[in-house]
Structure formats: structure tokens, C-alpha cells
Design a protein around this motif. Structure first.
Motif: not given
Length: 231
Positions: A62-68, A115-128, A144-146
């Protein structure tokens, strides 16, 4: 820090409102934020422990874009990354400005698209995490916002380097087809002529078992295995 105190009481805090860039960097050094080599890449450590899971959770995202986007932070991070490859170390590094800013002279650049949906699914799976429609929609919106923030920022924006090979990986099967075209289309690929014979040689140093695989592209555009060495 103020961020830690707010987190304990469940408050949502904008890091830029309570911490200066200089304070962030001082805290990172005080807490021992370092990168350790891990095969061909790196693993981030914080407070003496691996921090991969912590730096990829929803709060950080949520904050990485602003900080980076802060010039001082980017300069510090880029310096850390570049220091890891001095002395001829070969590494594989991913990042949104890796090929354009951090390592503009990299030998091989690959720009992965999904696609954002594919990346989101992979991120959630990566986090368990449990992947349900509601959480998938939230994670997709966050990514998508990032993307929008990183593409439009003034400092080191997200963009494809013209020299990068673009590969779409919106399906898991696409991942298995990356290696041959990437390797053969890279700068080391020889130009061949019909009726000629060629000898390929490679010099390398390795602390583990290493194998080279060579593929040929047919006149129909397919890839066929030729040879591997050494065994």
C-alpha cells in the motif's frame, strides 16, 4: 518509530507524514537491512531475519509506490543493489526500474507482462493466503493502483526498456516457454548461414553443477533441442 506505535493500536499511517526519507534510511541501517546472495539473486534481511514475506504483505504494498518515489530512498537502494554485483558477480534481479535505471547496461533484459488478476492470484498464493473472490478483487485493485502510480511517477518510472524482451506470462504454461527464446535471442546468439558448421564454446566459473543447453529455431518458428554440456 511512530509507524510501529501506530501499528500496535491498529491505526493506518501514511509513512511520509511521520518519517523523513533520512529517517527511513537511518532506521534501515540501524536495523541491519541488507541483501544476502541467494543463488543468482538476493534475499532481504531485516533485524537479522529473512524479510521476504514482510516486504510483500498488503501493508507494504500500500505504501511502496510513495516511498520508492523518493529520490534519496531510490539512490540508497540502487547503491545497495549495484554494490552486490561489483567484482563480476552475475545475478538475476527483478524490479520496476532494474533495466532502465539500476542496471541500464545489463546483458539481458526481460520485461514480464501478466494481467492484474493473474498477478494478484499469484501474490496471494505466494503469501499462503486463501484466494476467494473478494480478496482477489482487493489485491487486484491494489496492484492496479500501484501500476498507475509507478508508471506516472517522476523518479524512475515503470516502463519497458526498448532493449528488453517482452514475454507475456498470464498462464503458468507460458513460464515453461521463456528460456529458449530468451537465451537464443540474447546478444550472444550467433548469426548462421545454411551449409556452414559452427562450434560453440563457453568459459565459466561455478561453485555448483552447471549445464548449458542449446536450442535451434526451425524455419516454422518452433524450438528444438540440439545439445547440452557438460553433464
Amino acid at each position: 518509530m511512530a509507524l510501529d506505535a501506530a501499528a500496535e493500536v491498529g491505526e493506518t499511517v501514511d509513512p511520509l507524514a511521520v518519517v523523513t526519507p533520512e529517517g527511513m534510511l537511518r532506521d534501515a541501517e540501524d536495523r541491519g537491512l541488507v541483501l544476502f546472495p541467494d543463488g543468482a539473486g538476493f534475499v532481504a534481511y531485516l533485524d537479522g531475519e529473512p524479510a521476504e514475506e514482510r516486504i510483500r504483505d498488503a501493508e507494504v504494498t500500500a505504501h511502496v509506490s510513495a516511498v520508492s518515489a523518493l529520490p534519496a530512498v531510490r539512490e540508497w537502494v540502487n547503491g545497495v543493489l549495484r554494490s552486490q554485483v561489483r567484482g563480476g558477480r552475475d545475478v538475476v534481479v527483478d524490479g520496476r526500474d532494474i533495466g532502465t535505471v539500476v542496471f541500464p547496461d545489463a546483458f539481458l533484459k526481460v520485461f514480464l507482462v501478466a494481467a492484474p488478476e493473474v498477478r494478484a492470484q499469484r501474490r496471494l498464493a505466494q503469501q499462503g493466503a486463501r484466494v476467494n473472490p473478494e480478496e482477489l478483487a482487493r489485491e487486484t485493485a491494489r496492484l492496479t493502483a500501484r501500476d498507475i502510480a509507478d508508471t506516472s511517477r517522476a523518479v524512475a518510472p515503470l516502463r519497458r526498456d526498448p532493449a528488453a524482451i517482452e514475454v507475456t506470462v498470464s498462464s503458468d504454461s507460458a513460464l515453461t516457454s521463456i528460456e529458449p527464446p530468451v537465451v537464443i535471442r540474447s546478444a550472444c546468439a550467433p548469426t548462421v548461414a545454411e551449409g556452414q558448421s559452427y562450434s560453440l564454446r563457453a568459459w565459466y566459473a561455478s561453485s555448483t553443477v552447471t549445464q548449458f543447453a542449446v536450442y535451434l529455431r526451425t524455419t516454422q518458428g518452433g524450438w528444438v533441442y540440439w545439445t547440452s554440456s557438460p553433464w
